[in-house]
Motif scaffolding. Structure first.
Motif, mmCIF file in Angstrom:
data_model
loop_
_atom_site.group_PDB
_atom_site.id
_atom_site.type_symbol
_atom_site.label_atom_id
_atom_site.label_comp_id
_atom_site.label_asym_id
_atom_site.label_seq_id
_atom_site.Cartn_x
_atom_site.Cartn_y
_atom_site.Cartn_z
ATOM 1 N N ALA A 70 70.169 -43.421 54.316
ATOM 2 C CA ALA A 70 69.340 -42.354 53.727
ATOM 3 C C ALA A 70 68.864 -42.792 52.350
ATOM 4 O O ALA A 70 69.675 -43.006 51.450
ATOM 5 C CB ALA A 70 70.128 -41.055 53.622
ATOM 6 N N ALA A 71 67.531 -42.946 52.191
ATOM 7 C CA ALA A 71 67.010 -43.457 50.918
ATOM 8 C C ALA A 71 65.739 -42.730 50.499
ATOM 9 O O ALA A 71 64.911 -43.275 49.792
ATOM 10 C CB ALA A 71 66.758 -44.959 51.030
ATOM 11 N N GLY A 72 65.572 -41.478 50.929
ATOM 12 C CA GLY A 72 64.388 -40.710 50.525
ATOM 13 C C GLY A 72 64.444 -40.354 49.046
ATOM 14 O O GLY A 72 65.524 -40.293 48.447
ATOM 15 N N GLY A 120 66.060 -34.926 60.177
ATOM 16 C CA GLY A 120 64.964 -35.495 59.389
ATOM 17 C C GLY A 120 65.222 -35.488 57.893
ATOM 18 O O GLY A 120 64.303 -35.701 57.087
ATOM 19 N N CYS A 121 66.465 -35.260 57.492
ATOM 20 C CA CYS A 121 66.773 -35.105 56.067
ATOM 21 C C CYS A 121 66.578 -36.412 55.291
ATOM 22 O O CYS A 121 66.280 -36.387 54.093
ATOM 23 C CB CYS A 121 68.215 -34.637 55.900
ATOM 24 N N ILE A 122 66.758 -37.554 55.986
ATOM 25 C CA ILE A 122 66.748 -38.823 55.248
ATOM 26 C C ILE A 122 65.351 -39.220 54.783
ATOM 27 O O ILE A 122 65.199 -40.139 53.984
ATOM 28 C CB ILE A 122 67.354 -39.987 56.075
ATOM 29 N N SER A 123 64.307 -38.517 55.256
ATOM 30 C CA SER A 123 62.977 -38.861 54.748
ATOM 31 C C SER A 123 62.824 -38.411 53.294
ATOM 32 O O SER A 123 61.932 -38.882 52.597
ATOM 33 C CB SER A 123 61.899 -38.250 55.633
ATOM 34 N N CYS A 124 63.657 -37.507 52.839
ATOM 35 C CA CYS A 124 63.509 -37.012 51.462
ATOM 36 C C CYS A 124 64.740 -37.213 50.588
ATOM 37 O O CYS A 124 64.659 -37.061 49.381
ATOM 38 C CB CYS A 124 63.171 -35.524 51.473
#
Ligand code: HEC
Ligand SMILES: [Cu+2]
Length: 326
Positions: free
Chosen positions: A260-262, A248-252
């Motif tokens: 990945a653009a969080g 879930g790292c890509i949400s941030c």
């Protein structure tokens, strides 16, 4: 004697955060001002305390002496002790104003623009002309003026690197400016200087000043998207799939050149090239990176990264992937 040794022992050392060891044009003009006023104050101290000592000794009460004549109403004296402090204040006020004007005007000549965004509790650095975004470590070329534009994403912070410049606040809804030209290569530590919440004390910053050619090489590498070498190490592969999947790292977080653009956390495109993690709380080693991604709150209490519940193995693999992003 012993107590003197103990007292002065605190004066030895390197003092990486002492404003009395200036390493930039701006820091030096502040230091010059300080030293000028300091020696003026020393002069005043010596004259006043000297006069006091003379008065104590010469005019102390002696047996049979007459009562001294009161000085109340002595016009000459009163005019003198009004004018002398006013003159001293001019000697303090004029250089102070000149210094303030000098460091407050926009930088003269060519300057490298850097946008500084304060976040609870880390620093974002964007170099709009170089296409570089990074966090917590501000690389600058030696001998070139850097023009910092400071904003905040949440609350008031204050950017303070004592050897390079005075404090400058980052205020929500407005842009402040700070500039300086670093004298010599080195790492200059600083920190947020305005209380901004629970992890304020752990919101550190490092200015890494490099010779211009070294800086250019750094900027060139940083301006590229993440290098996703195909068929890397097995750990890296697994780590990558956790990062983009269950982790879930890509949400941030953003990793340029990937999905990945969080934007809630630092840009991780080249996180492997940074020397510290979490705004200076840990050195960037594989073990430290694994403990950060596994339990960020153990490392930095109160920070806004979520604990994603990774196992030890998953944390190790994700750390291997992040370490490969040079
Ligand atoms: C809720 C948003 C959020 C999620 C989800 C999240 N992070 Fe973070 N991350 C942050 C924030 C905010 C910080 C800055 C923490 C600080 O220094 O105060 C951060 C910091 C980091 C850092 C340190 C970067 C640096 O330069 O100091 C790394 C590495 C990192 N995160 C990796 C991950 C990984 C791997 C995951 C997935 C397992 C993840 N993050 C999930 C918000 C998030
Ligand atoms: Cu702060």
């Amino acid at each position: 004697m012993l107590s003197l040794v103990v007292l002065t022992a605190a004066c030895g050392g390197d003092f990486p955060q002492s404003s009395l060891r200036p390493q930039s044009d701006v820091a030096r003009s502040i230091d010059d001002l300080f030293r000028g006023i300091f020696w003026l104050a020393v002069g005043v101290f010596v004259v006043v305390e000297g006069a006091l000592l003379v008065a104590i000794v010469r005019f102390r009460e002696r047996p049979g002496a007459e009562r001294p004549k009161p000085v109340h109403g002595n016009t000459a004296l009163e005019v003198a002790w009004t004018i002398v402090p006013a003159v001293i204040l001019i000697f303090i006020g004029v250089p102070t104003m000149l210094t303030l004007w000098r460091i407050d005007r926009p930088p003269q000549g060519e300057a490298l623009r850097v946008e500084v965004v304060g976040h609870q509790w880390w620093w974002e650095f964007n170099y709009p002309d170089l296409g570089v975004t990074t966090a917590n470590e501000l690389h600058v070329p030696v001998g070139h003026t850097v023009d910092l534009r400071l904003r905040s994403d949440d609350v008031v912070h204050s950017f303070w690197v004592p050897r390079l410049a005075g404090k400058r606040d980052l205020v929500p809804g407005r842009e402040n400016q700070l500039w300086f030209t670093v004298d010599s290569a080195g790492v200059y530590p600083g920190q947020c200087a305005e209380f901004c919440g629970i992890a304020h004390a752990l919101m550190r910053v490092r200015v890494i000043a490099e010779e211009p050619d070294v800086f250019e090489r750094w900027a060139e590498l940083q301006s590229h998207d993440a290098v996703e070498e195909p068929g890397g190490e097995a750990l890296v592969e697994t780590g990558r799939s956790i990062f983009f999947g269950a982790g879930g790292c890509i949400s941030c977080h953003t990793i340029r050149g990937t999905p990945a653009a969080g934007v809630l956390g630092p840009d991780l495109t080249h996180v492997g090239s940074r020397s510290t993690i979490g705004a200076g709380v840990l050195r960037n080693t594989p073990t430290n990176m694994a403990s950060w991604v596994k339990e960020p709150h153990k490392v930095k209490k109160g920070n806004l990264m979520l604990d994603m519940g990774l196992s030890d193995e998953q944390a190790r693999d994700v750390a291997a992937y992040l370490g490969s992003l040079k």
